[in-house]
Design a protein around this motif. Structure first.
Motif, PDB file in Angstrom:
ATOM      1  N   LEU A   8       2.175   7.124   4.776  1.00  0.00           N
ATOM      2  CA  LEU A   8       2.292   6.049   3.785  1.00  0.00           C
ATOM      3  C   LEU A   8       3.645   5.342   3.875  1.00  0.00           C
ATOM      4  O   LEU A   8       3.719   4.120   3.758  1.00  0.00           O
ATOM      5  N   ALA A   9       4.705   6.105   4.111  1.00  0.00           N
ATOM      6  CA  ALA A   9       6.028   5.495   4.250  1.00  0.00           C
ATOM      7  C   ALA A   9       6.069   4.578   5.468  1.00  0.00           C
ATOM      8  O   ALA A   9       6.605   3.464   5.411  1.00  0.00           O
ATOM      9  N   PHE A  10       5.497   5.035   6.572  1.00  0.00           N
ATOM     10  CA  PHE A  10       5.469   4.206   7.780  1.00  0.00           C
ATOM     11  C   PHE A  10       4.642   2.949   7.547  1.00  0.00           C
ATOM     12  O   PHE A  10       5.055   1.850   7.910  1.00  0.00           O
ATOM     13  N   LEU A  11       3.487   3.121   6.924  1.00  0.00           N
ATOM     14  CA  LEU A  11       2.643   1.970   6.650  1.00  0.00           C
ATOM     15  C   LEU A  11       3.379   0.974   5.768  1.00  0.00           C
ATOM     16  O   LEU A  11       3.321  -0.232   5.993  1.00  0.00           O
ATOM     17  N   GLY A  12       4.098   1.456   4.780  1.00  0.00           N
ATOM     18  CA  GLY A  12       4.888   0.585   3.920  1.00  0.00           C
ATOM     19  C   GLY A  12       5.933  -0.177   4.705  1.00  0.00           C
ATOM     20  O   GLY A  12       6.129  -1.376   4.496  1.00  0.00           O
ATOM     21  N   ALA A  13       6.591   0.501   5.628  1.00  0.00           N
ATOM     22  CA  ALA A  13       7.611  -0.162   6.452  1.00  0.00           C
ATOM     23  C   ALA A  13       6.975  -1.232   7.337  1.00  0.00           C
ATOM     24  O   ALA A  13       7.510  -2.330   7.489  1.00  0.00           O
ATOM     25  N   VAL A  14       5.809  -0.926   7.894  1.00  0.00           N
ATOM     26  CA  VAL A  14       5.105  -1.909   8.724  1.00  0.00           C
ATOM     27  C   VAL A  14       4.749  -3.133   7.893  1.00  0.00           C
ATOM     28  O   VAL A  14       4.968  -4.272   8.299  1.00  0.00           O
ATOM     29  N   ASP A  96      -6.727 -19.881  -1.187  1.00  0.00           N
ATOM     30  CA  ASP A  96      -8.022 -20.005  -1.862  1.00  0.00           C
ATOM     31  C   ASP A  96      -8.990 -18.899  -1.448  1.00  0.00           C
ATOM     32  O   ASP A  96      -8.893 -18.335  -0.367  1.00  0.00           O
ATOM     33  N   SER A  97      -9.945 -18.623  -2.321  1.00  0.00           N
ATOM     34  CA  SER A  97     -10.909 -17.541  -2.083  1.00  0.00           C
ATOM     35  C   SER A  97     -12.047 -17.960  -1.159  1.00  0.00           C
ATOM     36  O   SER A  97     -12.953 -17.171  -0.908  1.00  0.00           O
ATOM     37  N   ASN A  98     -11.994 -19.161  -0.627  1.00  0.00           N
ATOM     38  CA  ASN A  98     -12.990 -19.642   0.314  1.00  0.00           C
ATOM     39  C   ASN A  98     -12.554 -19.420   1.760  1.00  0.00           C
ATOM     40  O   ASN A  98     -13.244 -19.787   2.689  1.00  0.00           O
ATOM     41  N   THR A  99     -11.373 -18.793   1.931  1.00  0.00           N
ATOM     42  CA  THR A  99     -10.808 -18.549   3.263  1.00  0.00           C
ATOM     43  C   THR A  99     -10.586 -17.055   3.438  1.00  0.00           C
ATOM     44  O   THR A  99     -10.059 -16.390   2.544  1.00  0.00           O
ATOM     45  N   GLY A 100     -10.961 -16.529   4.604  1.00  0.00           N
ATOM     46  CA  GLY A 100     -10.828 -15.102   4.904  1.00  0.00           C
ATOM     47  C   GLY A 100      -9.401 -14.698   5.233  1.00  0.00           C
ATOM     48  O   GLY A 100      -9.138 -14.169   6.322  1.00  0.00           O
ATOM     49  N   ARG A 101      -8.513 -14.944   4.316  1.00  0.00           N
ATOM     50  CA  ARG A 101      -7.104 -14.565   4.471  1.00  0.00           C
ATOM     51  C   ARG A 101      -6.671 -13.807   3.218  1.00  0.00           C
ATOM     52  O   ARG A 101      -6.624 -14.373   2.123  1.00  0.00           O
ATOM     53  N   LEU A 102      -6.367 -12.520   3.428  1.00  0.00           N
ATOM     54  CA  LEU A 102      -5.963 -11.682   2.314  1.00  0.00           C
ATOM     55  C   LEU A 102      -4.655 -10.981   2.632  1.00  0.00           C
ATOM     56  O   LEU A 102      -4.204 -10.968   3.785  1.00  0.00           O
ATOM     57  N   LYS A 103      -4.078 -10.398   1.624  1.00  0.00           N
ATOM     58  CA  LYS A 103      -2.938  -9.513   1.804  1.00  0.00           C
ATOM     59  C   LYS A 103      -3.385  -8.147   1.306  1.00  0.00           C
ATOM     60  O   LYS A 103      -4.105  -8.034   0.318  1.00  0.00           O
ATOM     61  N   VAL A 104      -3.008  -7.108   2.027  1.00  0.00           N
ATOM     62  CA  VAL A 104      -3.449  -5.759   1.693  1.00  0.00           C
ATOM     63  C   VAL A 104      -2.245  -4.842   1.571  1.00  0.00           C
ATOM     64  O   VAL A 104      -1.262  -4.991   2.297  1.00  0.00           O
ATOM     65  N   SER A 105      -2.341  -3.904   0.629  1.00  0.00           N
ATOM     66  CA  SER A 105      -1.263  -2.947   0.411  1.00  0.00           C
ATOM     67  C   SER A 105      -1.827  -1.541   0.273  1.00  0.00           C
ATOM     68  O   SER A 105      -2.794  -1.319  -0.445  1.00  0.00           O
ATOM     69  N   PHE A 106      -1.202  -0.619   0.976  1.00  0.00           N
ATOM     70  CA  PHE A 106      -1.516   0.797   0.827  1.00  0.00           C
ATOM     71  C   PHE A 106      -0.310   1.547   0.268  1.00  0.00           C
ATOM     72  O   PHE A 106      -0.361   2.750   0.077  1.00  0.00           O
ATOM     73  N   PHE A 107       0.766   0.825   0.040  1.00  0.00           N
ATOM     74  CA  PHE A 107       2.017   1.478  -0.332  1.00  0.00           C
ATOM     75  C   PHE A 107       2.833   0.557  -1.231  1.00  0.00           C
ATOM     76  O   PHE A 107       3.461  -0.390  -0.760  1.00  0.00           O
ATOM     77  N   GLY A 108       2.769   0.827  -2.515  1.00  0.00           N
ATOM     78  CA  GLY A 108       3.619   0.099  -3.448  1.00  0.00           C
ATOM     79  C   GLY A 108       3.434  -1.402  -3.415  1.00  0.00           C
ATOM     80  O   GLY A 108       2.335  -1.904  -3.221  1.00  0.00           O
ATOM     81  N   PRO A 109       4.530  -2.109  -3.564  1.00  0.00           N
ATOM     82  CA  PRO A 109       4.448  -3.574  -3.651  1.00  0.00           C
ATOM     83  C   PRO A 109       4.463  -4.272  -2.296  1.00  0.00           C
ATOM     84  O   PRO A 109       4.549  -5.489  -2.236  1.00  0.00           O
TER      85      PRO A 109
END
Length: 174
Positions: A8-14, A96-109
């Motif tokens: 999780l720490a590594f993923l957060g750093a990435v 916008d929600s009509n475009t397949g562009r999201l941000k994803v988080s597995f670690f904090g903010p």
């Protein structure tokens, strides 16, 4: 537990270093319907990265969150330790929600880009690219694809500059 915390720490750093950008030659799909994208996806191929290294039978399950975001549950089998590993995250649209562009988080903010670069009309196969071309996944609703099904996604991956020769195949396209 220590290994998972390091993961999780590594993923957060990435994610912190990667941000939520879109690589140059990637155009996230439009129109995009989140409701049709929800559900379980099987990982067919991916570029190597430490947070999934050694995992097989990888799936990603997407469902709605109460806050309007997307709940993400990634699961894969770690044969070396004879156990399943899971990672829970959350995703939100960037723009916008009509475009397949999201941000994803597995670690904090910390968030990383999740850009759907190619998606078939029936929402059965997707090419997903992270914030840069070091992160890419070929996903499908079923665990096995044919060569005919894979070909247009590999061609698109090559076109945008993904090193397709470095893909790790969890399921070979027959």
């Amino acid at each position: 537990m220590r290994a998972f915390t390091l993961f999780l720490a590594f993923l957060g750093a990435v994610l912190l270093n990667g941000c939520t950008s879109v690589p140059d030659k990637v155009t996230p799909v439009t129109p995009f319907e989140l409701e049709r994208y929800l559900g379980t996806w099987h990982e067919i191929a991916r570029l190597d990265h430490s947070f999934e290294r050694g995992l097989t039978q990888v799936t990603a399950e997407y469902s709605m969150r109460e806050d309007g975001g997307v709940a993400v549950l990634n699961k894969g089998y770690e044969a070396a330790k004879e156990r399943w590993k899971t990672a829970e995250g959350k995703a939100y649209f960037v723009g916008d929600s009509n475009t397949g562009r999201l941000k994803v988080s597995f670690f904090g903010p910390f968030y990383g880009g999740y850009n759907i670069a190619k998606l078939d009309d029936d929402y059965q196969i997707a090419l997903v690219v992270g914030p840069n071309l070091k992160y890419a996944w070929l996903l499908a609703r079923k665990p096995q694809l044919t060569q005919t099904e894979c070909a247009p996604y590999l061609a698109e991956a090559e076109r945008i500059g993904i090193a397709v020769e470095k893909l790790i195949w969890l399921s070979v396209c027959n």
